[in-house]
Design a protein around this motif. Structure first.
Motif, PDB file in Angstrom:
ATOM      1  N   GLU A 112    -134.550  43.624 -57.591  1.00 53.85           N
ATOM      2  CA  GLU A 112    -133.372  43.031 -56.882  1.00 53.85           C
ATOM      3  C   GLU A 112    -133.421  41.560 -56.790  1.00 53.85           C
ATOM      4  N   ILE A 113    -134.508  41.057 -56.783  1.00 49.23           N
ATOM      5  CA  ILE A 113    -134.613  39.685 -56.980  1.00 49.23           C
ATOM      6  C   ILE A 113    -134.133  39.012 -58.232  1.00 49.23           C
ATOM      7  N   ILE A 114    -134.538  39.870 -59.249  1.00 53.48           N
ATOM      8  CA  ILE A 114    -133.819  39.576 -60.652  1.00 53.48           C
ATOM      9  C   ILE A 114    -132.415  39.607 -60.309  1.00 53.48           C
ATOM     10  N   ASN A 115    -132.005  40.683 -59.966  1.00 51.01           N
ATOM     11  CA  ASN A 115    -130.227  40.878 -59.797  1.00 51.01           C
ATOM     12  C   ASN A 115    -129.644  39.545 -59.082  1.00 51.01           C
ATOM     13  N   LYS A 116    -130.350  39.437 -58.096  1.00 49.38           N
ATOM     14  CA  LYS A 116    -129.920  37.928 -57.513  1.00 49.38           C
ATOM     15  C   LYS A 116    -129.880  36.755 -58.159  1.00 49.38           C
ATOM     16  N   LEU A 117    -130.909  36.701 -59.144  1.00 48.73           N
ATOM     17  CA  LEU A 117    -131.173  35.350 -59.765  1.00 48.73           C
ATOM     18  C   LEU A 117    -129.960  35.357 -60.933  1.00 48.73           C
ATOM     19  N   GLU A 118    -129.795  36.708 -61.484  1.00 51.07           N
ATOM     20  CA  GLU A 118    -128.875  36.664 -62.715  1.00 51.07           C
ATOM     21  C   GLU A 118    -127.591  36.696 -62.116  1.00 51.07           C
ATOM     22  N   THR A 119    -127.002  37.061 -60.958  1.00 51.00           N
ATOM     23  CA  THR A 119    -125.790  36.933 -60.306  1.00 51.00           C
ATOM     24  C   THR A 119    -125.505  35.604 -59.800  1.00 51.00           C
ATOM     25  N   ASN A 120    -126.483  35.114 -58.952  1.00 53.75           N
ATOM     26  CA  ASN A 120    -126.309  33.801 -58.331  1.00 53.75           C
ATOM     27  C   ASN A 120    -126.483  32.600 -58.996  1.00 53.75           C
ATOM     28  N   PHE A 121    -127.347  32.738 -60.178  1.00 52.60           N
ATOM     29  CA  PHE A 121    -127.637  31.598 -60.930  1.00 52.60           C
ATOM     30  C   PHE A 121    -127.375  31.624 -62.389  1.00 52.60           C
TER      31      PHE A 121
END
Length: 103
Positions: A23-32
């Motif tokens: 989930e942390i990686i999902n946020k990294l990819e989506t938001n950055f």
């Protein structure tokens, strides 16, 4: 166009579950990463039963990849990711694409 492949071997901190790190990686990819110029895609791989991960990213150019890498250490959208990894166990390799083959 010469596509750049960045392969990042890393370790998540022991206390972070596989589900939470994904989930942390999902946020990294989506938001950055997905907002960065020249970004094409990311693939996330995991060795079952360990905290070892591989991220494979594709970029339109080496310059785009370098700009994104530099911005990553300053952007608040990457803070959760940066706090979830073991910084002593990150290994990055960069390759220039020379050919592709598909079925």
């Amino acid at each position: 166009m010469k596509i750049i492949t960045e392969i990042v071997n890393l370790e998540s901190k022991q206390e972070i579950t596989e589900k939470d790190f994904t989930e942390i990686i999902n946020k990294l990819e989506t938001n950055f990463h997905s907002l960065q110029e020249g970004f094409i895609d990311t693939e996330l791989l995991h060795t079952e039963g360990t905290n070892c991960w591989v991220m494979i990213q594709h970029w339109n150019s080496l310059e785009d990849m370098k700009k994104s890498s530099s911005a990553m250490f300053k952007d608040t959208a990457t803070e959760e990711f940066r706090n979830s990894i073991n910084p002593k166990n990150i290994h990055i390799k960069i390759y220039e694409q020379k050919g592709t083959w598909q079925k």
